[in-house]
Design an enzyme around this catalytic site. Structure first.
Site, PDB file in Angstrom:
ATOM      1  N   GLU B  60     114.245  52.149  50.827  1.00  0.00           N
ATOM      2  CA  GLU B  60     112.699  52.129  50.738  1.00  0.00           C
ATOM      3  C   GLU B  60     111.990  50.989  49.362  1.00  0.00           C
ATOM      4  O   GLU B  60     110.996  50.208  49.213  1.00  0.00           O
ATOM      5  CB  GLU B  60     112.336  53.258  49.907  1.00  0.00           C
ATOM      6  CG  GLU B  60     112.078  54.379  50.703  1.00  0.00           C
ATOM      7  CD  GLU B  60     113.253  54.641  51.693  1.00  0.00           C
ATOM      8  OE1 GLU B  60     114.351  54.501  51.493  1.00  0.00           O
ATOM      9  OE2 GLU B  60     113.003  56.061  52.489  1.00  0.00           O
ATOM     10  N   HIS B 129     113.291  67.642  49.052  1.00  0.00           N
ATOM     11  CA  HIS B 129     111.892  67.302  50.203  1.00  0.00           C
ATOM     12  C   HIS B 129     110.342  68.536  50.509  1.00  0.00           C
ATOM     13  O   HIS B 129     109.573  68.093  51.326  1.00  0.00           O
ATOM     14  CB  HIS B 129     113.017  67.401  51.105  1.00  0.00           C
ATOM     15  CG  HIS B 129     113.053  66.368  52.400  1.00  0.00           C
ATOM     16  ND1 HIS B 129     115.112  66.005  51.566  1.00  0.00           N
ATOM     17  CD2 HIS B 129     113.101  65.575  53.376  1.00  0.00           C
ATOM     18  CE1 HIS B 129     115.428  65.818  52.846  1.00  0.00           C
ATOM     19  NE2 HIS B 129     114.233  64.805  53.375  1.00  0.00           N
TER      20      HIS B 129
END
Lengths: 396, 329, 332
Positions: B60, B129
């Site tokens: 990322e 998450h």
């Protein structure tokens, strides 16, 4: 202790720069004194020896009291010192008398234990607007908080939300005989404040959008619009909405005008004159710009005819171009109000959630209390502010 | 008007903007061959090829940085984070590079980039998450932060975000991807920085965005049918720049306000909204502004606990009663 | 690097080119010395990282590039801006925080930008600009031009994740990007062998199947040639290269840090100064008869005049206007 500022009543010796026994010349700095505004030098007014320091460092004394003695090296100063001691003693002895406690006033209904009425901000505003005393309203919110519904319940039924508009022929006016209350207000305020009982309302206006609008208009063509023209236009329009501010005090009656004639203060060589833009509420910004420029020019050349500088219903005085941030103007009787317009200055303000620099302008309205009450003037000013902050409102 | 999903609305926006401007490309994990982890990029690889729909390794920080570099030289990258939870690895590029480049270069180098992906909780994905990051990014000068609630808004705002010359953090919702709504056939965009009044009412203002718009609607229906209270729903749509004008106009009308957001309460988006309201509409408030947020805990896995953690319509109804003094104190 | 290799003979036909390299290295040296002085006088604030000792790397490499190639550097970047042709006065004014500076006083020593010369910053988070440079490489590839993106970074950045992530993607996607590691041996006060399991930075290229080269970073001609080869590979085959230039900094990590002490000895520093890149080129020019001592003295006085003028300009320039504080936070 010398008065080192115009408003100083007492001073504190921050530091002595000379010691007892030092020789001093006139003009020498003896001590640093903290006044109500700053730290200032205390200078010797004559020469000799600093024989005695009476007010020590950190001590405060009133203007006029003895702080030190400068004399010849062998001069007898005992009588001065004993007088000073007496004065200090008397002052010290007087103090406890001032400490008499006052019993707290009994708690009124609706007040909290601390004596403060709990009310929501909206309830406070509504009460203010309707002239309702919050202390007599029972609060139904948590902890007795007075909320909107309590104000509504407390108001007598049938009170209209706003005074009914009176239809009048265009260009006309309406004379209304003052009520006893208004007569009394008029009389009492004159007694207390002079022929025209002034009070003042100030607000700060964000001029960023007005400036943008002006730039955009000026980019269009030959007629240049000034900020003052925009203010004239907005004030004229706001006065139509707030007719209560577009009026003359006539002793026996108040004359409310249906059209707005703006007196525009113009500085001339040896004074001031107020040419009038007639029916400013019906003129476009462009017409106002053209006319105000022509009138100002004629004023400076002393070419104004009497009918061109009389008959105004409301005045505007603008000292912004002279760099004045904010000022109060004197009402031009029989008009009931004048708006003093200050300079537009960039200031850091919070806008859309972040601090940003925006052009702001402060205006102060002087009101004749015989005609205009606080909330009336404030509402008018609020409209002016809203319109300047959203200049599209001019064509609304 | 066609009725399509939020997912397909985003897909249309990407497709139209890629057709419109050859500088636009999509980069991220699984965006190409796999057709997108949440199928937002379905069909784009086939339409635009692998140079404009770029599958990345799981890295990322660096694919975000590659996006920043490409934007600095004139491309308009759309960087997809599979979820914003993974974007924490890339936050240096979003905050230190993208947001500041224009300012610290003295205005020389704009970074027209969109960072997008689903944010907030889905179902039972647990602590790492399930988090809403609006306030993190909205804190940063130089970023725009957008979080649409409907297919119509999602498409119009994504198109504007791609055309904007500033870095845009575009937060979608995994739970919103299947939401259906009407989207016009013809081209349209929605300007960034404009809130939308999703329901009009005079009695209370409910400020919300993204998933909590649906929560607000449920609460408003209940308030109307059970208590006769008509709520006005203000959907922020863009968190930064914040449309203070619309919020304040509504609060001036209703005199009371409840803010619903998916994030944690401390320093949340709602805290900023409260600040704006108390300054601009103090004298119009009849009650303190209340907030309904996620509970101040990491998201638990347990279904029962998760339900307690997320903001729900009951909490909004209770808050509205409180600010309306209908809760019997 | 410990020992200078025998220097190759100069080519008499390229005297002008050598003179240009010499002048640029000297400009950097004198500029940095002056910046150091101004920092000590409190005229430059914040962190200020000087390049003295490393001049050959920026000057040699940038001379091998085209004007339309994109440059990205770390925070020790005054030299790269000067080598790229940014006026000394603008760079100095930036260090002084003045509105006439490269970044209008908003960036300072660590954030010099000159978009007109494709000099894309001055990045101050170690390693963060490595992927950014690859992003420019990605854009070049998308547009099918023959430009190159070049990234200068220190050896300490090699231990950062972004270095490895980026080398992987640059090699995988064949991005025309040159990664130039300026290995000056110390990441602030930590020697490379105390921070990295692999001492030879260039060896990392093997993990990503990327071309690499280790080069004497104190030899301006060697770094120039290596960059030329890498640029050719990038333009012709769109392949990235990792170049490790072994160099040495004479100053502390920044102006706020000691020159030597706990982490390196004065003796080591003095030993390294014998390999000085400017002295080396000077000797070679004199030996080859391509310059006289008088010629070189003239270059020095010219360069000094340029630096003095830059200083004067920076001192006289105005601060940014307070009303412009919010300028360029966002573009409308």
């Amino acid at each position: 202790m010398e008065a080192l500022s115009p408003t100083m009543e007492e001073g504190k010796i921050a530091a002595w720069l000379k010691r007892e026994g030092d020789t001093v010349e006139a003009g020498d700095t003896l001590a640093e004194v903290e006044t109500d505004k700053a730290v200032m030098d205390l200078q010797a007014r004559g020469h000799g020896v600093l024989r005695k320091i009476i007010v020590g460092e950190g001590a405060t004394t009133e203007v006029g009291n003895l702080v030190a003695v400068i004399a010849g090296p062998d001069e007898d100063i005992s009588h001065i010192l004993s007088e000073a001691a007496d004065a200090t003693g008397a002052a010290a002895g007087a103090e406890p008398a001032a400490l008499t406690a006052t019993a707290p006033a009994p708690t009124a209904a609706g007040e909290s234990a601390a004596g403060r009425i709990k009310a929501s901000p909206l309830a406070r505003r509504l009460a203010r607007e309707k002239g309702l005393d919050l202390a007599v309203v029972a609060g139904s919110g948590p902890g007795g908080r007075v909320v909107k519904r309590d104000i509504e319940a407390a108001l007598p039924a049938g009170v209209p939300a706003a005074p009914a508009a009176v239809e009048l022929a265009p260009g006309g006016y309406e004379d209304i005989e003052p009520s006893q209350l208004r007569k009394t207000i008029a009389k009492r305020l004159v007694q207390s404040l002079g022929p025209v009982p002034h009070f003042f309302l100030t607000t700060e206006i964000d001029m960023e959008r007005a400036a943008e609008a002006r730039d955009a208009l000026n980019a269009l063509g030959d007629t240049k619009v000034s900020f003052n023209d925009i203010v004239v236009k907005v004030v004229a329009q706001a006065l139509i909405t707030h007719r209560e501010c577009n009026a003359w005090w006539q002793d026996s009656h108040v004359r409310y005008f249906n059209d707005v004639h703006i007196s525009m203060a113009v500085a001339i060589d040896d004074g001031l004159i107020t040419p009038v833009i007639r029916n400013a509420n019906r003129k476009s910004l462009r017409e106002i710009a053209v006319e105000s420029r022509a009138l100002a020019e004629r004023a400076r050349n002393r070419k104004l005819l009497p009918e061109e500088y009389t008959g105004g219903t409301f005045s505007i005085s603008n000292l912004g171009m002279l760099g004045i941030d904010e000022f109060t103007a004197v009402i031009n009787p029989p008009e009931a109000g004048i708006l003093a317009v200050g300079a537009m200055t960039p200031k850091p303000v919070v806008h859309e959630g972040s601090v940003t620099v925006r052009r702001r302008m402060r205006v102060t309205m002087s009101c004749d209390h015989r005609v205009i009450d606080g909330a009336m003037g404030a509402r008018f000013l609020q409209t002016v502010k809203r319109m300047l902050e959203n200049p599209l409102a001019i064509v609304w | 008007m066609a009725t399509i999903t939020y997912r397909d609305a985003l897909n249309q926006a990407l497709r139209e903007e890629m057709e419109r401007d050859p500088n636009v490309f999509l980069m991220g994990e699984e965006v190409g061959v796999y057709q997108g982890a949440y199928k937002v990029s379905r069909g784009l690889l086939e339409a635009f090829g692998e140079h404009r729909v770029v599958d990345t390794p799981i890295a990322e920080l660096s694919f975000a940085g590659i996006g920043v570099g490409a934007a600095m030289v004139g491309m308009r990258p759309v960087i997809e984070f599979m979820t914003w939870n993974f974007a924490l690895l890339a936050i240096d590029q979003v905050v230190n590079s993208a947001a500041k480049m224009l300012y610290m270069s003295g205005g020389q180098i704009p970074v027209p980039i969109v960072f997008r992906g689903p944010g907030g909780a889905a179902l039972q994905l647990a602590a790492q998450h399930s988090q809403a990051f609006e306030s993190w990014f909205a804190h940063i000068p130089g970023l725009r932060v957008v979080a649409p609630a409907t297919p119509y808004d999602a498409k119009g705002l994504l198109k504007s975000a791609i055309r904007d010359d500033n870095p845009v953090v575009f937060l979608e919702g995994e739970m919103l991807y299947n939401l259906k709504g009407e989207v016009p056939e013809e081209e349209y965009t929605i300007p960034l920085g404009e809130a939308d009044v999703k329901r009009e009412g005079n009695d209370v203002t409910i400020v919300c965005h993204s998933k909590t718009v649906a929560v607000a609607h449920k609460a408003a229906d209940r308030l109307s049918s059970q208590l006769g209270v008509e709520a006005e729903i203000v959907d922020l749509r863009t968190i930064r720049p914040l449309d203070v004008e619309t919020i304040v106009a509504s609060v001036r009308k209703t005199n009371r306000c409840v803010i619903v957001e998916e994030g944690w309460p401390f320093c949340g988006v709602g805290a900023q909204v409260v600040d704006e309201i108390q300054r601009a509409a103090f004298d119009d408030l009849d009650a303190p502004v209340l907030r309904v947020t996620q509970a101040d805990v990491p998201m638990p896995y347990s279904k029962k606990l998760e339900r307690l953690t997320k903001p729900n319509p009951d909490q909004v109804v209770d808050a509205v009663k409180q600010v309306s003094y209908l809760d019997g104190n | 690097m410990t020992q200078a290799k025998a220097d190759t003979a100069l080519d008499a036909g390229r005297a002008e080119f050598y003179h240009d390299l010499y002048r640029k290295m000297l400009l950097v040296r004198r500029f940095e010395e002056k910046a150091g002085e101004a920092y000590a006088q409190g005229k430059i604030g914040g962190f200020c990282h000087l390049y003295i000792g490393q001049e050959a790397v920026a000057v040699g490499a940038i001379a091998a590039l085209r004007d339309d190639d994109y440059l990205f550097t770390s925070y020790r970047e005054h030299a790269h801006a000067l080598a790229r042709g940014s006026p000394a006065r603008e760079v100095m004014a930036e260090l002084f925080g003045k509105v006439t500076g490269s970044s209008k006083g908003r960036g300072g020593s660590m954030h010099i930008f000159d978009a007109g010369r494709n000099f894309l910053g001055g990045h101050a988070i170690v390693g963060s600009h490595i992927p950014i440079a690859a992003g420019a490489g990605f854009a070049i590839k998308s547009r099918h031009t023959t430009q190159v993106a070049v990234c200068f970074f220190g050896e300490a950045a090699v231990n950062i994740g972004a270095f490895h992530e980026t080398l992987n993607m640059a090699a995988l996607w064949k991005l025309p990007t040159i990664f130039i590691c300026e290995n000056n041996r110390y990441g602030m006060g930590t020697a490379l062998d105390r921070a990295a399991a692999v001492y030879d930075v260039a060896h990392h290229a093997c993990s990503y199947d990327m071309a690499s080269e280790t080069v004497d970073g104190m030899d301006v001609l060697a770094i120039h040639e290596a960059t030329k080869r890498a640029a050719h590979l990038a333009r012709a085959e769109q392949l990235p290269t990792l170049i490790e230039a072994r160099t040495y900094r004479y100053m502390g990590h920044s102006m706020a840090d000691p020159i030597h002490g706990h982490y390196r000895t004065k003796e080591e520093l003095e030993e390294q100064k014998k390999l000085d890149p400017i002295d080396r080129l000077e000797r070679r020019l004199l030996d080859a008869g391509l310059a006289t001592e008088g010629d070189l003295a003239t270059v020095d006085s010219d360069v000094m005049a340029e630096v003095e003028e830059a200083l004067e300009f920076a001192e006289q320039s105005p601060d940014p206007a307070p009303e412009d504080l919010y300028l360029n936070v966002c573009r409308d």
